[in-house]
Each structure stands twice: as structure tokens, then as C-alpha cells.
Scaffold this motif. Structure first.
Motif, PDB file in Angstrom:
ATOM      1  N   CYS A 117       4.138   7.733 -15.051  1.00 45.40           N
ATOM      2  CA  CYS A 117       5.724   6.959 -15.913  1.00 45.40           C
ATOM      3  C   CYS A 117       6.173   5.456 -14.815  1.00 45.40           C
ATOM      4  O   CYS A 117       5.846   5.085 -15.161  1.00 45.40           O
ATOM      5  N   PHE A 118       5.827   5.870 -13.384  1.00 45.66           N
ATOM      6  CA  PHE A 118       5.499   5.430 -12.419  1.00 45.66           C
ATOM      7  C   PHE A 118       5.084   3.995 -12.838  1.00 45.66           C
ATOM      8  O   PHE A 118       4.907   2.816 -12.889  1.00 45.66           O
ATOM      9  N   VAL A 119       3.803   4.508 -13.035  1.00 46.47           N
ATOM     10  CA  VAL A 119       3.157   3.252 -12.581  1.00 46.47           C
ATOM     11  C   VAL A 119       2.424   2.570 -13.983  1.00 46.47           C
ATOM     12  O   VAL A 119       2.605   1.341 -13.861  1.00 46.47           O
ATOM     13  N   ASP A 120       2.947   3.209 -15.374  1.00 47.63           N
ATOM     14  CA  ASP A 120       2.828   2.476 -16.619  1.00 47.63           C
ATOM     15  C   ASP A 120       3.892   1.571 -16.192  1.00 47.63           C
ATOM     16  O   ASP A 120       4.024   0.658 -17.325  1.00 47.63           O
ATOM     17  N   GLU A 121       5.023   2.178 -15.953  1.00 48.63           N
ATOM     18  CA  GLU A 121       6.693   0.932 -16.027  1.00 48.63           C
ATOM     19  C   GLU A 121       5.965  -0.275 -14.797  1.00 48.63           C
ATOM     20  O   GLU A 121       6.444  -1.254 -15.226  1.00 48.63           O
ATOM     21  N   ILE A 122       5.075  -0.275 -13.376  1.00 50.40           N
ATOM     22  CA  ILE A 122       5.100  -1.047 -12.879  1.00 50.40           C
ATOM     23  C   ILE A 122       3.638  -1.954 -13.609  1.00 50.40           C
ATOM     24  O   ILE A 122       4.163  -3.602 -13.553  1.00 50.40           O
ATOM     25  N   ALA A 123       2.657  -1.547 -14.684  1.00 52.02           N
ATOM     26  CA  ALA A 123       2.142  -1.993 -14.748  1.00 52.02           C
ATOM     27  C   ALA A 123       2.928  -3.088 -16.144  1.00 52.02           C
ATOM     28  O   ALA A 123       2.773  -3.883 -15.879  1.00 52.02           O
ATOM     29  N   ARG A 124       3.754  -2.556 -16.319  1.00 53.36           N
ATOM     30  CA  ARG A 124       4.837  -3.247 -18.126  1.00 53.36           C
ATOM     31  C   ARG A 124       4.951  -4.514 -17.132  1.00 53.36           C
ATOM     32  O   ARG A 124       5.617  -5.299 -17.598  1.00 53.36           O
ATOM     33  N   LEU A 125       6.009  -3.994 -16.053  1.00 55.01           N
ATOM     34  CA  LEU A 125       7.190  -5.121 -15.365  1.00 55.01           C
ATOM     35  C   LEU A 125       5.885  -6.074 -14.827  1.00 55.01           C
ATOM     36  O   LEU A 125       6.245  -7.216 -14.045  1.00 55.01           O
ATOM     37  N   PHE A 126       4.971  -5.732 -13.873  1.00 50.97           N
ATOM     38  CA  PHE A 126       4.456  -6.530 -12.934  1.00 50.97           C
ATOM     39  C   PHE A 126       2.557  -7.463 -13.698  1.00 50.97           C
ATOM     40  O   PHE A 126       2.589  -7.735 -14.651  1.00 50.97           O
ATOM     41  N   MET A 155      12.384  -5.632  -2.655  1.00 51.59           N
ATOM     42  CA  MET A 155      11.094  -6.397  -3.008  1.00 51.59           C
ATOM     43  C   MET A 155      10.855  -7.917  -4.169  1.00 51.59           C
ATOM     44  O   MET A 155      10.851  -6.736  -5.082  1.00 51.59           O
ATOM     45  N   LYS A 156      10.754  -8.899  -5.002  1.00 56.44           N
ATOM     46  CA  LYS A 156      11.034  -9.431  -5.719  1.00 56.44           C
ATOM     47  C   LYS A 156       9.000  -9.521  -6.545  1.00 56.44           C
ATOM     48  O   LYS A 156       8.470  -9.739  -5.223  1.00 56.44           O
ATOM     49  N   TRP A 157       9.064  -9.307  -7.662  1.00 59.20           N
ATOM     50  CA  TRP A 157       7.580  -9.778  -8.604  1.00 59.20           C
ATOM     51  C   TRP A 157       7.014 -10.878  -8.286  1.00 59.20           C
ATOM     52  O   TRP A 157       5.717 -10.593  -7.823  1.00 59.20           O
ATOM     53  N   ASP A 158       7.632 -11.860  -7.717  1.00 67.54           N
ATOM     54  CA  ASP A 158       7.308 -12.913  -7.867  1.00 67.54           C
ATOM     55  C   ASP A 158       6.657 -13.687  -6.379  1.00 67.54           C
ATOM     56  O   ASP A 158       6.397 -14.299  -5.509  1.00 67.54           O
ATOM     57  N   GLU A 159       7.260 -12.023  -5.700  1.00 72.60           N
ATOM     58  CA  GLU A 159       7.134 -12.257  -4.236  1.00 72.60           C
ATOM     59  C   GLU A 159       5.703 -11.420  -3.415  1.00 72.60           C
ATOM     60  O   GLU A 159       5.332 -11.180  -2.050  1.00 72.60           O
ATOM     61  N   ILE A 160       5.398 -11.210  -4.606  1.00 70.13           N
ATOM     62  CA  ILE A 160       4.455 -10.337  -4.326  1.00 70.13           C
ATOM     63  C   ILE A 160       2.980 -10.752  -4.357  1.00 70.13           C
ATOM     64  O   ILE A 160       2.375 -10.804  -5.614  1.00 70.13           O
ATOM     65  N   SER A 161       1.182 -10.700  -4.026  1.00 69.16           N
ATOM     66  CA  SER A 161       0.573 -11.026  -4.511  1.00 69.16           C
ATOM     67  C   SER A 161      -0.071 -10.256  -4.730  1.00 69.16           C
ATOM     68  O   SER A 161      -0.882 -10.578  -5.671  1.00 69.16           O
TER      69      SER A 161
END
Length: 253
Positions: A223-232, A172-178
Motif C-alpha cells: 500500500c505504501f509503494v502504491d501510494e508513492i506511485a499514485r502521488l509521485f 520533502m516536496k514532490w517537486d523537490e525530488i528528482s
């Protein structure tokens, strides 16, 4: 808290802490709420307040030991990708549980076989064949199924998220996520936490990743949640009951 009413619990604890900011029991309850909601940074700050007041508090010591273990797990269970982003290796928790069931089944079959010499009805073809199928064949089928269907790794890149099993990849691409949600559910004694990625196109299944401490395959949750926050962007903390406008189908991992 036992009824899962987090907003009321936060309000009551905030009122209590406004009267006594150093109330350790209230601070500990506050940290439990933060942990249940996936607000790991706020949880750590509360425990820092507790350890500052009492550096021998066993609960605080246990938290910092657990956090140190998670930092080590982020080193062993994750690695940086050459093109940027991060790979999170899934802990094979479901496969381990399936293997334990298989071991238990084989043990029961051996016990039945050993008692067959003493009890005649256990030596019949129907009982021996049925017990072999039920306690040996069925668990092995379940082990093989779990091996191929269980989550193997999660890739977080600048383009999107990819969840890989041994048979299939779900992208799933970031631009596909609402929106991305950290949704909690259940009562205090049976609390669940999940990262839910809701697509803009409601015909596409949503992705739900279990982040509950006792059942998640993601060892380095912070670390997983932080990485989501950084990329999305940082996931929105909410109750699962309040999620609306969700796709009909959800892929759960």
C-alpha cells in the motif's frame, strides 16, 4: 541469487521458464527475486500462476495468507487524511527491541544481586553499582533515546512526504525530488530493500526508508509503494550499488 546477481538470475530463470512454463520451483525462485526487489505486483502474479497449477501448494497458501494479513494491516496501520493522501503509522519495532534489551538487562542485574549472597566478590560496591549502571541505567537511556528518535508516522500528501518522530519532522516536496528508487542490496540470505528519495538539490539529504520485510516500520508495504506511485510516480527498481550522483548525507528511517 545467493551472490545478489539479480539480472543474471532473472535471465537464467526466464530461459528455464521458456522451456517449461509450469516449472513450480523456477516460478517460486522468480517470486523470491520479485519480492527482494520490491516488485510486489509481479510477485503476486507469479504466485497466482503457482496456485492455479497446485491449489494445495503450502508456499502459495502461506503467501496469500501473508498478503491477506498485510491488507488487514493497511486497514489498522493507515488512515486517509482529510485533505487527501494517507497516514502510515510506524510499527514501534525498534522500541520493542530496546525494551526487550532493557528487560534482559534488569533480569541479569537481579540474577547478579541474588548470587551476591553466595559469592562475596559480587556483593562489592564496585560490582553492584557497575552492574546496575550497565544492565539497568544504560538500557533505559537507550529506550528513552529510541522512543524520541524512532519513526512515529509517515504522511503522504499531494504536496510531498513527511516523516515524523516525537521530536522532529522531516519534509520533502514532490517537486523537490528528482527520483524515487526501490533499491535492493545484499545477498539472497541477507537481502535488504529500501525506498530512497533523491532530491534535486544535492546539498539536501536524501531520505531512505527501510522496507525490508523483517526490519521495516512500515507494515503495509504494498500500500505504501502504491501510494508513492499514485502521488509521485512509480519508484525505479534498481540495485543500491548502481545508485550514482547521490547526496553526501542520507537520512535513514
Amino acid at each position: 541469487m545467493e551472490e545478489g546477481q539479480h539480472e543474471k538470475a532473472h535471465e537464467a530463470l526466464d530461459n528455464l521458464l521458456s522451456l517449461g512454463p509450469g516449472n513450480l520451483e523456477a516460478l517460486k525462485l522468480k517470486s523470491i527475486l520479485f519480492a527482494t526487489e520490491g516488485r510486489f505486483l509481479e510477485e503476486a502474479r507469479v504466485w497466482e500462476k503457482i496456485i492455479d497449477q497446485d491449489n494445495e501448494d503450502l508456499d502459495a497458501i502461506y503467501f496469500f495468507q501473508r498478503r491477506h494479513l498485510e491488507e488487514r494491516e493497511s486497514f489498522y496501520f493507515t488512515d486517509h487524511l482529510p485533505a487527501g493522501g494517507r497516514r502510515f503509522l510506524a510499527h514501534p519495532r525498534s522500541l520493542i527491541n530496546a525494551s526487550l534489551c532493557g528487560l534482559l538487562g534488569c533480569t541479569l542485574f537481579l540474577l547478579i544481586s541474588s548470587y551476591a549472597q553466595k559469592y562475596y566478590f559480587l556483593s562489592s560496591t564496585f560490582v553492584s553499582a557497575g552492574s546496575f549502571f550497565l544492565f539497568v541505567i544504560v538500557p533505559w537511556i537507550f529506550i528513552i533515546y529510541t522512543y524520541f528518535k524512532a519513526l512515529r508516522e509517515v504522511l503522504l500528501t499531494s504536496e510531498g512526504i513527511s516523516l515524523n518522530t516525537r521530536l522532529k519532522s522531516y519534509d520533502m516536496k514532490w517537486d523537490e525530488i528528482s527520483e524515487a528508487y526501490l533499491a535492493h542490496s545484499g545477498s539472497h540470505n541477507d537481502a535488504k530493500l529500501a525506498l530512497i528519495l533523491v532530491p534535486k538539490n544535492k546539498e539536501i539529504p536524501a531520505i531512505e526508508i527501510d522496507l525490508s520485510r523483517e526490519s521495516t516500520s512500515i507494515r503495509a508495504r504494498t500500500c505504501f509503494v502504491d501510494e508513492i506511485a499514485r502521488l509521485f510516480h512509480a519508484p525505479v527498481h534498481t540495485s543500491k550499488d548502481k545508485l550514482g550522483n547521490m547526496p553526501v548525507e542520507t537520512l535513514s528511517f
